[in-house]
Design an enzyme around this catalytic site. Structure first.
Site, PDB file in Angstrom:
ATOM      1  N   GLU A 168       2.102   1.801  -3.413  1.00  0.00           N
ATOM      2  CA  GLU A 168       1.024   2.356  -4.258  1.00  0.00           C
ATOM      3  C   GLU A 168       1.015   3.890  -4.144  1.00  0.00           C
ATOM      4  O   GLU A 168       0.973   4.596  -5.148  1.00  0.00           O
ATOM      5  CB  GLU A 168      -0.332   1.787  -3.809  1.00  0.00           C
ATOM      6  CG  GLU A 168      -1.531   2.451  -4.476  1.00  0.00           C
ATOM      7  CD  GLU A 168      -2.682   2.679  -3.507  1.00  0.00           C
ATOM      8  OE1 GLU A 168      -3.142   1.735  -2.862  1.00  0.00           O
ATOM      9  OE2 GLU A 168      -3.114   3.849  -3.380  1.00  0.00           O
ATOM     10  N   HIS A 169       1.085   4.396  -2.916  1.00  0.00           N
ATOM     11  CA  HIS A 169       1.099   5.851  -2.734  1.00  0.00           C
ATOM     12  C   HIS A 169       2.301   6.484  -3.421  1.00  0.00           C
ATOM     13  O   HIS A 169       2.184   7.529  -4.053  1.00  0.00           O
ATOM     14  CB  HIS A 169       1.179   6.181  -1.233  1.00  0.00           C
ATOM     15  CG  HIS A 169      -0.156   6.300  -0.572  1.00  0.00           C
ATOM     16  ND1 HIS A 169      -0.592   7.463  -0.009  1.00  0.00           N
ATOM     17  CD2 HIS A 169      -1.152   5.396  -0.382  1.00  0.00           C
ATOM     18  CE1 HIS A 169      -1.795   7.273   0.512  1.00  0.00           C
ATOM     19  NE2 HIS A 169      -2.159   6.023   0.299  1.00  0.00           N
TER      20      HIS A 169
ATOM     21  N   HIS B 257       0.826  -1.207   0.000  1.00  0.00           N
ATOM     22  CA  HIS B 257       0.000   0.000   0.000  1.00  0.00           C
ATOM     23  C   HIS B 257       0.865   1.264   0.000  1.00  0.00           C
ATOM     24  O   HIS B 257       0.562   2.243  -0.689  1.00  0.00           O
ATOM     25  CB  HIS B 257      -0.940  -0.030   1.221  1.00  0.00           C
ATOM     26  CG  HIS B 257      -1.727   1.224   1.409  1.00  0.00           C
ATOM     27  ND1 HIS B 257      -1.449   2.131   2.402  1.00  0.00           N
ATOM     28  CD2 HIS B 257      -2.779   1.732   0.719  1.00  0.00           C
ATOM     29  CE1 HIS B 257      -2.306   3.136   2.317  1.00  0.00           C
ATOM     30  NE2 HIS B 257      -3.122   2.926   1.309  1.00  0.00           N
TER      31      HIS B 257
ATOM     32  N   GLU C 103      -4.472   8.199   6.906  1.00  0.00           N
ATOM     33  CA  GLU C 103      -5.360   7.227   6.249  1.00  0.00           C
ATOM     34  C   GLU C 103      -5.608   6.051   7.199  1.00  0.00           C
ATOM     35  O   GLU C 103      -6.742   5.574   7.341  1.00  0.00           O
ATOM     36  CB  GLU C 103      -4.739   6.740   4.933  1.00  0.00           C
ATOM     37  CG  GLU C 103      -5.680   5.842   4.132  1.00  0.00           C
ATOM     38  CD  GLU C 103      -5.086   5.372   2.798  1.00  0.00           C
ATOM     39  OE1 GLU C 103      -3.910   5.670   2.522  1.00  0.00           O
ATOM     40  OE2 GLU C 103      -5.817   4.706   2.043  1.00  0.00           O
TER      41      GLU C 103
END
Lengths: 421, 425
Positions: free
Chosen positions: B69-70, B66, B141
C-alpha cells in the site's frame, strides 16, 4: 455554500441555523461558555452528570431507551476549549426530519432542554450518586490523557508554552479541584451557569430557522445574561525559546514545537498564515511531508497546524530518540528557509488549492460546521467560510512571507521514549 | 450500465463491470460539495499465503499488504501523492485484514484525480532504493502503533482467538517481518491480487459515470491475471488462548473481549449476517442494554464502551472494547447476559426498539461518502451492495438473533485481551 442564519434569542443567547436539505443527518448543539480557569472541573463534569438522568427519565437506561425510539438519536457531552474560553453542553445528531413521520427535531430539542433545566434531583440537589461516579470518571479521563501519546505531547507542549496564559489549562479541570465537587456546590454552579453564562445554540438540518427559534423559545426559559466571553489576551514570546525534554515509558519519541505567530482569526493576515502553515506542513505536498518523511525517512508523520484563537503554530512528529535533533534541525531550517522568502509561486498555488478544497468540503459535514461556527461564536467572533475562501484566493506571496517573518519560536518539547522498553 | 433505486433510503447507484472484470459503482450525492473515490483490492493482511497462477505457493512475511500500500504511490514519473497535491485533492490509503483501499476526496479536478488514482494502483514501480527508503517510514509507523494501547489490545484479541489464521498477526507486521521485503515480492503480490478482477472502484458525489468508465477503461490493463488462491489454515471452534495480558503506559486497564463466531458459510449472505451480528451486539451490550447500564452504574464501565461485529475471510467475530478497572467482570457479565437471553428470550418490544435505533444509525452513515464507498467496496467483494443490509430489517427474526447467541454461549469461544498498567502486580 450554506447560508447561515444567526439571531439572538435573548441577551447573550445566540442561535445559528444552517438550513440544509442534502443531509439525512441533522445536528443540534447547545453550549454555555465560561472562561478557562483551574476550577473548570465543575463545568466539565456537568454534562456527564446531567446525562445520567432527568425528572422524566431518572436514569441512563430510561434515557437511552428513549433515544432508541428517536431513531437512535445521539446526545453526547460536549466539552470544547477554544481560545481563553470553555464551552460545555451537548451535541446531538439525529436522522433528518424528512425521513420520519414524527416531530423528531422538536422531541430532541425538548430532551436537550430537559437535560439542562430538569435534571434528576433529590432534596433539591443533583443526585450524589451521579456526581460521585462522574467525578471518578473525570479523574480517570484526565489520567488517561497520557496514554494517547500523539495528542498528549501537543497538550504538554501547550501547557509549557502557556504557563502564564489560560490557553494551557486542561479543559477537564484540575484533579484536586474536582475532588471538592459535591451535589450541593455543583447544583449551585449549574444554576449560576444557566443564569449568567452566554449560550450558543446550533442547528443544521432541513427545518426552517424560524421553527427552530420558536421551538427553543418555548422549550427553554432563558435568563438574561450580561457576561461576555473572556478575551484572548496573548502574551509575547519568551526572550529565549524554552527547551524541555521528558521521558515516558514508550518506544517512539515525539517532538512538539510551539511557535507564536501574533495573528489570530480576526486579523486580516490570517489567510496568509493559513497558507504559510499549509506550505510548511499541512498536506502531503508540504515541506515537512516531502523532506522530513519522504526524503529523510525520519518519521511516519510530521505536520503543522495553527490555532486561530491563540495564533499558535504547532508542529508535531513521531521519531526515534536518536533522530530527535536531526528532525528538529530540519523542521526549523525549513521554517527559516520560508521566512527568508524562498517560497515558490507553485507552492503557493498548490497550498491555495488544498485549503480551498478543505474549506469547500466542510459544507458536507454538519458536525464540522457545528465545530467551526460554535467555536467562533463562543469567542465572540463571527467566521464566514465564503469570505475566508475569497481572502485565501487573494493572498499574495509577499503577504505569506511577511507573515512568516513575525513567527517566533516559543517552545520545543521532546518526549523521549524510555530506553528500557 | 445499470441504475438501481433504493427509494426507502433515498439513494441510487449506477453499476458497471468492465470487460477486464473491474467492478465500478457511482452513488450520486449531487448536493454535496466534494466527491469521494475509492479504488480497493480484495487483498488484506489476512492474505499471507497464496498460490500464484503459475502454481508457485508463496508464504509472505507479515505486513506485506500494508507495505505494498505504501509503495503503490510511487511511479516512474514521480509520487502519486505529489501529483494529488497539485490538484487540491486529499489522498490517502488504508490496509485492513480484508482489503487495501486507495482513495481521495476533492471538490474540483475529479477526472484528473481519477486518472492519477487508477493509473498508480495499476502500475507497480518498485526499486531497491525506494523499498529500502520506505522501511524507515513504516518502522516509525509500527513503532507508533506499538505505543497505542488500543492497537495492542486489538491485535492480541485476534492472536488469542485464532490458532493459525493470519488475521492473528498485526496488519503492519513488525520491523523484523518487513525487513526481508524486496521489489520482487511486491511485484508478485501485485500480480496476484491487483488484477482488475479483484478491484472495485466506487465514486460518491458529483460525477458523470460515463467519464469515470472511460478513464478506468483507459488506465486498467486489458489482459488480466487470475486471482491467486489463498489459504487461511484449518479452523477450530475453540479459541487459542482465553486471556492475553500485556503491560503498557496506561493508568487503568483497557480491554477487548472477543467472541469467535463461525465463519460465513458458502452462499450465506454477508450483509444479513452482519446485520444480525450488529443487532445482537446492540441488544446484548448497546447503550440501552441492561448489561451496559448496570456496569456503568457500578463504575465498571464508562462512556468509552463499544460492541461491534466483524466478518473476515474464513472468520467472523464480535469485539467488545473499553476502559475498566475490572475487565474480568465485564467478561463475566457478557457470558451471563448471553445465557439470560437464551433462557428468557428477546421481547418484541426490545427487538423493535433496537431495530428502530439501528435503522436511524444506518441512515446517518449514508451521509458519509467515505464510509459509504468503503461499505460498497466491501459489499461488492461479496457480490452484494450497500443497500442490501438496509433493506433486510423485515427479514430478520428474533430467532435469528437467539441462534447467534446460542453460538456465542460458549466460554471456549471467548478471549479477553487486556492492557494493564506497568506497575500492576
Amino acid at each position: 455554500m450554506q447560508t447561515t442564519f444567526t439571531s439572538s434569542l435573548a441577551n447573550g443567547i445566540t442561535l445559528t441555523c444552517m438550513q440544509a436539505k442534502q443531509f439525512k443527518t441533522s445536528v443540534l448543539s447547545v453550549t454555555m461558555t465560561v472562561p478557562l480557569r483551574k476550577n473548570n472541573g465543575f463545568a466539565a463534569i456537568l454534562p456527564h452528570v446531567l446525562l445520567r438522568g432527568t425528572q422524566n427519565h431518572p436514569n441512563m437506561l430510561s434515557l437511552n431507551r428513549e433515544l432508541d425510539m428517536l431513531y437512535g438519536a445521539r446526545i453526547v457531552p460536549l466539552i470544547r476549549k477554544a481560545g481563553a474560553n470553555l464551552a460545555i453542553g451537548f451535541i446531538a445528531d439525529v436522522i433528518d426530519e424528512r425521513f420520519t413521520p414524527i416531530d423528531l427535531t422538536d422531541k430532541v430539542i425538548d430532551l436537550i432542554c430537559e437535560l439542562i433545566q430538569k435534571p434528576a434531583l433529590e432534596n433539591g440537589f443533583l443526585l450524589s450518586e451521579y456526581v460521585e461516579s462522574e467525578k471518578q470518571n473525570l479523574i480517570d479521563r484526565i489520567a488517561r490523557l497520557k496514554s494517547d501519546t500523539r495528542s498528549y505531547v501537543v497538550r504538554r507542549m501547550r501547557e509549557i508554552m502557556y504557563e502564564n496564559e489560560p490557553f494551557g489549562l486542561c479543559e477537564y479541570g484540575d484533579i484536586e479541584q474536582i475532588k471538592n465537587i459535591n451535589a450541593e456546590n455543583l447544583t449551585e454552579y449549574l444554576k449560576q451557569l444557566i443564569d449568567t453564562s452566554p449560550m450558543q445554540i446550533f442547528y443544521c438540518g432541513s427545518v426552517s430557522p424560524n421553527q427552530i427559534s420558536d421551538k427553543f423559545k418555548s422549550a427553554f426559559s432563558f435568563k438574561k445574561c450580561n457576561t461576555k466571553p473572556a478575551e484572548n489576551i496573548i502574551l509575547p514570546p519568551p526572550s529565549e525559546p524554552k527547551y524541555v525534554t521528558e521521558t515516558m515509558p514508550v518506544s517512539q519519541g515525539k517532538l512538539a514545537i510551539g511557535l507564536r505567530t501574533n495573528i489570530t482569526a480576526t486579523d486580516s493576515n490570517y489567510p496568509a498564515l493559513m497558507l504559510f502553515s499549509t506550505i510548511l506542513g499541512g498536506y502531503t505536498g508540504s515541506r515537512l511531508f516531502k523532506h522530513v518523511r519522504e526524503k529523510l525517512s525520519l518519521c511516519y508523520y510530521a505536520s503543522c497546524g495553527i490555532d486561530k484563537f491563540t495564533g499558535s503554530m504547532t508542529i508535531t512528529s513521531g521519531i526515534e530518540n536518536k533522530n530527535a535533533e536531526l528532525a528538529q534541525k530540519e523542521i526549523l531550517s525549513q521554517i527559516d528557509d520560508m521566512k527568508n522568502g524562498n517560497i515558490t509561486e507553485q507552492e503557493l498555488i498548490d497550498a491555495k488549492k488544498n485549503i480551498l478544497d478543505l474549506l469547500k468540503s466542510m459544507n458536507d459535514s454538519p458536525l464540522t460546521l457545528e465545530s467551526y461556527f460554535q467555536s467562533g461564536i463562543m469567542n465572540n467572533i463571527s467566521l464566514s467560510l465564503d469570505k475566508l475562501s475569497e481572502q485565501i484566493q487573494q493572498s499574495s506571496l509577499e503577504n505569506v512571507i511577511k507573515v512568516g517573518q513575525n513567527i517566533e519560536l516559543d517552545t520545543v518539547y521532546f518526549m523521549k521514549g524510555g530506553e528500557n522498553i | 450500465m445499470t441504475c438501481d433505486f433504493f427509494y426507502k433510503i433515498g439513494e441510487q447507484m449506477y453499476s458497471h463491470v468492465l470487460s477486464n472484470g473491474l467492478k465500478m459503482y457511482y452513488i450520486p450525492k449531487t448536493n454535496f460539495s466534494k466527491t469521494f473515490a475509492m479504488l480497493a483490492t480484495n487483498f488484506g493482511s489476512a492474505d499471507q499465503k497464496f498460490q500464484m497462477q503459475n502454481g508457485e505457493i508463496l508464504n509472505t512475511p507479515a505486513g506485506v499488504a500494508h507495505f505494498l500500500e505504501h509503495k503503490m504511490f510511487e511511479d516512474e514519473d514521480g509520487n502519486a501523492l505529489q501529483k494529488f497535491a497539485k490538484t487540491g485533492a486529499s489522498p490517502n490509503a488504508f490496509t485492513s485484514r480484508n482489503m487495501t483501499a486507495y482513495y481521495f476526496s476533492c471538490t474540483d479536478n475529479l477526472y484528473e484525480n481519477l486518472d492519477i488514482l487508477t493509473k498508480f494502483v495499476c502500475t507497480p514501480y518498485f526499486t531497491d532504493e525506494n523499498v529500502k527508503k520506505e522501511k524507515g517510514i513504516i518502522e516509525q509507523e509500527i513503532s507508533m502503533l506499538d505505543d497505542d494501547p488500543f492497537w495492542n489490545a486489538y491485535t492480541n484479541v485476534y492472536a488469542g482467538m485464532y490458532h493459525n489464521h493470519p488475521i492473528r498477526i498485526s496488519i503492519a507486521g513488525s520491523a523484523e517481518s518487513i525487513a526481508p521485503i524486496d521489489p520482487e515480492l511486491l511485484y508478485k503480490c501485485h500480480k496476484a491480487f491487483y488484477s482488475p478482477k479483484n478491484l472495485v472502484l466506487t465514486v460518491c458525489g458529483n460525477a458523470d459515470f460515463n467519464k469515470i468508465i472511460e478513464i478506468a477503461e483507459k488506465n486498467t490493463p486489458k489482459q488480466t491475471d487470475k486471482i491467486a488462491n489463498r489459504f487461511y489454515g484449518e479452523r477450530q471452534d475453540n479459541v487459542y488462548k482465553n486471556k492475553i495480558t500485556v503491560k503498557m503506559n496506561v493508568p487503568q486497564p483497557f480491554f477487548m473481549i472477543g467472541i469467535k463466531d463461525i465463519p460465513l458459510a458458502k452462499n450465506e449472505s454477508q450483509s444479513k449476517r452482519q446485520l444480525i451480528g450488529e443487532l445482537c451486539c446492540e441488544i446484548l451490550a448497546g447503550k440501552s442494554s441492561e448489561l451496559y447500564n448496570n456496569l456503568y452504574k457500578d463504575g465498571t464501565l464508562n462512556r468509552r464502551f463499544d460492541a461491534g461485529y466483524t466478518i473476515h475471510p474464513d472468520a467472523a467475530c464480535v469485539l467488545f472494547s473499553g476502559d475498566s478497572k475490572n475487565p474480568q467482570k465485564v467478561y463475566q457479565s457478557i457470558i451471563d447476559n448471553i445465557s439470560e437471553f437464551i433462557k428468557n428470550g428477546i421481547s418484541n418490544e426490545e427487538f423493535n426498539r433496537v431495530k428502530h435505533m439501528h435503522y436511524g444509525m444506518m441512515l446517518r452513515t449514508l451521509d458519509q461518502p467515505d464510509d459509504l464507498c468503503r461499505i460498497q467496496c466491501e459489499c461488492a467483494f461479496a457480490n452484494e451492495n450497500f443497500a442490501t443490509s438496509s433493506l433486510q430489517y423485515d427479514d430478520i427474526t428474533i430467532d435469528d438473533l437467539l441462534n447467534m447467541f446460542k453460538i456465542w454461549n460458549n466460554e471456549n469461544r471467548f478471549t479477553l485481551s487486556e492492557v494493564i498498567p506497568l506497575d500492576n502486580d
